[in-house]
Write an enzyme that holds these catalytic residues in place. Structure first.
Site, PDB file in Angstrom:
ATOM      1  N   LYS A 251      -2.506  11.237 -15.348  1.00  0.00           N
ATOM      2  CA  LYS A 251      -3.710  10.639 -15.904  1.00  0.00           C
ATOM      3  C   LYS A 251      -3.333   9.627 -16.988  1.00  0.00           C
ATOM      4  O   LYS A 251      -2.475   9.919 -17.844  1.00  0.00           O
ATOM      5  CB  LYS A 251      -4.556  11.766 -16.498  1.00  0.00           C
ATOM      6  CG  LYS A 251      -6.006  11.448 -16.661  1.00  0.00           C
ATOM      7  CD  LYS A 251      -6.738  12.772 -16.941  1.00  0.00           C
ATOM      8  CE  LYS A 251      -8.181  12.597 -17.151  1.00  0.00           C
ATOM      9  NZ  LYS A 251      -8.729  11.848 -18.142  1.00  0.00           N
TER      10      LYS A 251
ATOM     11  N   LYS B 115      -2.880  -5.280 -12.329  1.00  0.00           N
ATOM     12  CA  LYS B 115      -3.631  -4.202 -11.651  1.00  0.00           C
ATOM     13  C   LYS B 115      -5.035  -4.076 -12.236  1.00  0.00           C
ATOM     14  O   LYS B 115      -6.011  -3.858 -11.517  1.00  0.00           O
ATOM     15  CB  LYS B 115      -2.879  -2.864 -11.763  1.00  0.00           C
ATOM     16  CG  LYS B 115      -3.650  -1.668 -11.202  1.00  0.00           C
ATOM     17  CD  LYS B 115      -3.791  -1.722  -9.706  1.00  0.00           C
ATOM     18  CE  LYS B 115      -4.901  -0.931  -9.062  1.00  0.00           C
ATOM     19  NZ  LYS B 115      -5.257   0.380  -9.446  1.00  0.00           N
TER      20      LYS B 115
ATOM     21  N   SER C 295      -1.984   0.090  -5.996  1.00  0.00           N
ATOM     22  CA  SER C 295      -3.340   0.116  -5.443  1.00  0.00           C
ATOM     23  C   SER C 295      -3.332   0.512  -3.978  1.00  0.00           C
ATOM     24  O   SER C 295      -2.401   0.180  -3.244  1.00  0.00           O
ATOM     25  CB  SER C 295      -4.013  -1.252  -5.582  1.00  0.00           C
ATOM     26  OG  SER C 295      -5.278  -1.208  -4.930  1.00  0.00           O
TER      27      SER C 295
ATOM     28  N   GLU D  32     -12.158  -5.869  -7.848  1.00  0.00           N
ATOM     29  CA  GLU D  32     -12.651  -4.807  -6.939  1.00  0.00           C
ATOM     30  C   GLU D  32     -14.096  -4.420  -7.326  1.00  0.00           C
ATOM     31  O   GLU D  32     -14.965  -4.301  -6.456  1.00  0.00           O
ATOM     32  CB  GLU D  32     -11.711  -3.600  -7.062  1.00  0.00           C
ATOM     33  CG  GLU D  32     -12.160  -2.332  -6.377  1.00  0.00           C
ATOM     34  CD  GLU D  32     -11.232  -1.134  -6.722  1.00  0.00           C
ATOM     35  OE1 GLU D  32     -10.002  -1.273  -6.633  1.00  0.00           O
ATOM     36  OE2 GLU D  32     -11.757  -0.068  -7.089  1.00  0.00           O
TER      37      GLU D  32
ATOM     38  N   HIS E  61      -7.050  -6.777 -10.797  1.00  0.00           N
ATOM     39  CA  HIS E  61      -7.358  -6.373  -9.407  1.00  0.00           C
ATOM     40  C   HIS E  61      -8.585  -5.465  -9.401  1.00  0.00           C
ATOM     41  O   HIS E  61      -9.508  -5.638  -8.611  1.00  0.00           O
ATOM     42  CB  HIS E  61      -6.153  -5.647  -8.787  1.00  0.00           C
ATOM     43  CG  HIS E  61      -6.481  -4.853  -7.556  1.00  0.00           C
ATOM     44  ND1 HIS E  61      -7.111  -3.613  -7.595  1.00  0.00           N
ATOM     45  CD2 HIS E  61      -6.318  -5.128  -6.234  1.00  0.00           C
ATOM     46  CE1 HIS E  61      -7.309  -3.168  -6.373  1.00  0.00           C
ATOM     47  NE2 HIS E  61      -6.828  -4.074  -5.520  1.00  0.00           N
ATOM     48  N   ASN E  62      -8.589  -4.486 -10.304  1.00  0.00           N
ATOM     49  CA  ASN E  62      -9.715  -3.550 -10.325  1.00  0.00           C
ATOM     50  C   ASN E  62     -11.011  -4.228 -10.763  1.00  0.00           C
ATOM     51  O   ASN E  62     -12.080  -3.912 -10.241  1.00  0.00           O
ATOM     52  CB  ASN E  62      -9.395  -2.371 -11.246  1.00  0.00           C
ATOM     53  CG  ASN E  62      -8.529  -1.340 -10.558  1.00  0.00           C
ATOM     54  OD1 ASN E  62      -7.723  -1.687  -9.706  1.00  0.00           O
ATOM     55  ND2 ASN E  62      -8.682  -0.089 -10.907  1.00  0.00           N
TER      56      ASN E  62
HETATM   57  C1  6PG Z   1      -6.959   1.159  -6.321  1.00  0.00           C
HETATM   58  C2  6PG Z   1      -8.212   1.611  -6.987  1.00  0.00           C
HETATM   59  C3  6PG Z   1      -7.934   2.833  -7.803  1.00  0.00           C
HETATM   60  C4  6PG Z   1      -9.175   3.595  -8.158  1.00  0.00           C
HETATM   61  C5  6PG Z   1      -9.996   2.915  -9.180  1.00  0.00           C
HETATM   62  C6  6PG Z   1     -11.443   3.281  -9.089  1.00  0.00           C
HETATM   63  O1  6PG Z   1      -6.626   0.019  -6.540  1.00  0.00           O
HETATM   64  O2  6PG Z   1      -6.368   1.937  -5.601  1.00  0.00           O
HETATM   65  O3  6PG Z   1      -8.705   0.610  -7.825  1.00  0.00           O
HETATM   66  O4  6PG Z   1      -7.161   2.430  -8.878  1.00  0.00           O
HETATM   67  O5  6PG Z   1      -9.910   3.881  -7.029  1.00  0.00           O
HETATM   68  O6  6PG Z   1      -9.496   3.347 -10.421  1.00  0.00           O
HETATM   69  O7  6PG Z   1     -11.972   2.966 -10.274  1.00  0.00           O
HETATM   70  P1  6PG Z   1     -13.373   3.464 -10.765  1.00  0.00           P
HETATM   71  O8  6PG Z   1     -13.327   4.981 -10.716  1.00  0.00           O
HETATM   72  O9  6PG Z   1     -13.464   2.934 -12.130  1.00  0.00           O
HETATM   73  O10 6PG Z   1     -14.344   2.915  -9.776  1.00  0.00           O
END
Ligand code: 6PG
Length: 473
Positions: free
Chosen positions: A75, A184, A128, A191, A187-188
Site C-alpha cells: 500500500k 504513472k 499499470s 484514466e 496516466h491515472n
Molecule cells: C492501473 C490503475 C490502477 C488502479 C487505480 C484506480 O493503471 O492499473 O490505474 O493503478 O486501478 O489506482 O484508481 P482509483 O481507485 O482511484 O480509481
C-alpha cells in the site's frame, strides 16, 4: 539456490507480478507479512520451482542473490515507509529497492534521497494494467539510477512488460528519482478523464436518447472498431451486456452510482494547480467522483430542484454520430492537457521526459491502452518540441472536423440538464486555448484597482509593469 529478485507483498498485484517474473524464467522469492497469505499462494498458485516462498523477513532477505533486488508491492504511503524502514537495516550497500506501488512522486523523491545516503538504490516504478496486466504483461514506467537500471532491471522489466504488435516492450527508462511515479500519476489522471468521458456518453445515450443497455453496448462495440478503439470502450460494451446474478436485471443497473477513488486523480489535479497548467478535464473527472459520492444529498436535491423542460432529440442516428465526435474530441483535449503537464514537470524537475516514448509505453498493457496513443507518438516524432497536442497537424484536423457535433452534444446536454462536466470542460479548454484574446485584461484592471497588483500594457514591453490610481480616497 538464491533468487534473482524478491517480491514483498502478496496482494493480487504482488502475486501476479511474481508469477509473471517466474514465467519468464527469473527466480523470485516472495514474502508477505501474514504467513497465511504466503501459504495459500504457495499451495494454490506456485507451480514453478522458480518461486521460493519465505516466511520471515530475514529468510526473504537471505534468499536473495547480491545485489539484492526487492520489489515492494504494498500500500502506498505510510505502509511503504514503515516497510522500507524495517528492511533497510538488513540490507547491504548496493542493494536495490523497487517500489512498484502507486506512490506519490514526492514521497519517491524523498525516499530516493534518504536511501542514497545509506548506499541503497531506490527505484520508483509505475505499473499499470491491474491484476491481469501484472500477470500477462503490464505497462512499466521505471525511474531511478540509470546505470543500475541497465545492469539489473532493464532486461527483466522489458521481458515481463506488455509488448506492442511490432514487439516493442511497453517499458522504458523514464528518468531519475520520482519521474516514473509522476508519469504513472498522470496516466491515472488521464484514466480518470477517459472513464468519466465514457460515462457521460452513457448518461446521454440513456437519459436523452432513452436507449437500453443492449443498444448502448452495440454503440460502444461499434466505436471500439473505429478511432475510439481502446480497453475502456471495450469493457464498457461488455459491462453493459452483463446480467446480474441475484436479480433479472442488468448488473450495471444494480450498482450504486457512488464512485470510489484512491487519490491519483486528485494528485494529478493538484499538480496542475501547483504548476499552473490548466488540466480542467482531469480535475472535473475528480470532482465528478466527489459529486457522485454524496448520493443521499443528490437524492434530496433532485426532489427540490427539478429538471428543465426536456428537448427530445429527433434524429437519433445523427446524435450518436455527434456523440462519437464529442467523445473523440474530448479525449484529444484531455490528453493534450496531460501531456502539457508532463512537459512542464519535465522542465521543472530536469527529467528530460521523452513524451513520444511515454505514449508508446501506454500503447498496450495499461488501463488507457488504445490505438490512439500511436497518433500521439507520431505527433511528437514530427515535432519533439510540440507545445500542445491540439496543434499537431492530425489532431488539429480531427478536432476541427469534430467541432460541430461536439458543440451540439454540449448544447443538448445543457438544455436537458444532463451533467457532462468532462466533455464540457474539454470543449471549454479548447475554446480558451484557441482564443487570441480573453477577458483577463478586465481581470487585471480589477486586481490593480483593489490590490495595486499592477498590469502589463499591450503597447509596452512585457518586463514593464503599470499601476493606475483608479479612485481618490
Ligand atoms: C492501473 C490503475 C490502477 C488502479 C487505480 C484506480 O493503471 O492499473 O490505474 O493503478 O486501478 O489506482 O484508481 P482509483 O481507485 O482511484 O480509481
Amino acid at each position: 539456490m538464491k533468487s534473482y529478485i524478491g517480491v514483498y507483498g502478496l496482494g493480487v498485484m504482488g502475486q501476479s507480478l511474481a508469477l509473471n517474473i517466474a514465467n519468464h524464467n527469473y527466480s523470485v522469492a516472495v514474502y508477505n507479512r501474514s504467513t497465511d497469505v504466503t501459504e495459500k499462494f504457495a499451495k494454490d498458485r506456485i507451480q514453478s520451482r522458480k518461486i521460493t516462498p519465505t516466511y520471515s523477513v530475514e529468510q526473504f532477505i537471505n534468499t536473495l542473490e547480491s545485489p539484492r533486488k526487492i520489489i515492494l508491492m504494498v500500500k502506498a504511503g505510510a505502509v511503504t515507509d514503515a516497510i522500507i524502514e524495517s528492511i533497510v537495516p538488513l540490507l547491504s550497500a548496493g542493494d536495490i529497492l523497487i517500489d512498484c506501488g502507486n506512490s506519490y512522486y514526492k514521497d519517491t523523491i524523498r525516499r530516493n534521497k534518504s536511501l542514497l545516503e545509506k548506499n541503497i538504490h531506490f527505484f520508483g516504478v509505475g505499473v499499470s494494467g491491474g491484476e491481469r496486466g501484472a500477470l500477462e504483461g503490464p505497462s512499466i514506467m521505471p525511474s531511478g539510477d540509470e546505470a543500475n537500471y541497465n545492469l539489473y532491471l532493464r532486461d527483466l522489466f522489458n521481458v515481463i512488460s506488455a509488448h506492442t504488435e511490432d514487439g516493442s516492450p511497453c517499458c522504458d527508462y523514464i528518468g531519475p528519482d520520482g519521474s516514473g511515479h509522476y508519469v504513472k500519476m498522470v496516466h491515472n489522471g488521464i484514466e480518470y478523464g477517459d472513464i468519466q468521458i465514457i460515462c457521460e456518453a452513457y448518461q446521454l445515450l440513456k437519459s436523452v436518447l432513452h436507449l437500453n443497455n443492449e443498444e448502448m453496448a452495440d454503440i460502444f462495440e461499434k466505436w471500439n472498431k473505429g478511432r475510439l478503439s481502446s480497453f475502456l470502450i471495450e469493457i464498457t460494451a461488455q459491462i453493459l451486456r452483463r446480467k446480474d446474478d441475484l436479480t433479472d436485471n442488468y448488473l450495471v443497473d444494480m450498482i450504486l452510482d457512488e464512485a470510489g477513488q484512491k487519490g491519483t486523480g486528485k494528485w494529478t489535479s493538484m499538480e496542475g494547480l501547483d504548476s499552473g497548467i490548466a488540466i480542467p478535464t482531469i480535475a472535473e473527472s475528480v470532482f465528478a467522483r466527489c459529486l457522485s459520492a454524496i448520493k443521499p444529498q443528490r437524492v434530496q436535491a433532485s426532489k427540490q430542484l427539478p429538471l428543465p423542460k426536456q428537448f427530445e432529440v429527433e434524429d437519433k442516428e445523427k446524435f450518436i454520430a455527434d456523440l462519437e465526435e464529442a467523445v473523440y474530441a474530448s479525449k484529444i483535449t484531455s490528453y493534450a492537457q496531460g501531456f502539457t503537464l508532463l512537459a512542464e514537470a519535465s522542465k521543472e524537475n530536469n527529467w528530460d521526459l521523452k513524451l513520444g516514448n511515454i505514449s508508446l509505453l501506454w500503447r498496450e498493457g495499461c488501463i488507457i491502452r488504445a490505438q490512439f496513443l500511436e497518433k500521439i507518438k507520431q505527433a511528437f516524432d514530427q515535432d519533439a518540441n510540440l507545445t500542445n497536442l491540439l496543434l499537431a497537424q492530425q489532431f488539429k484536423e480531427e478536432i476541427i472536423n469534430a467541432e460541430k457535433g461536439w458543440r451540439n452534444v454540449v448544447v443538448t446536454a445543457i438544455q436537458n440538464g444532463v451533467y457532462i462536466p468532462c466533455i464540457t470542460a474539454s470543449l471549454q479548454y479548447y475554446d480558451g486555448y484557441r482564443s487570441e484574446r480573453l477577458p483577463a485584461n478586465l481581470l487585471q484592471a480589477q486586481r490593480d484597482w483593489f490590490g495595486a497588483h499592477t498590469y502589463h500594457r499591450v503597447d509596452k514591453p512585457h518586463d514593464q509593469s503599470f499601476h493606475t490610481q483608479w479612485e481618490e480616497f
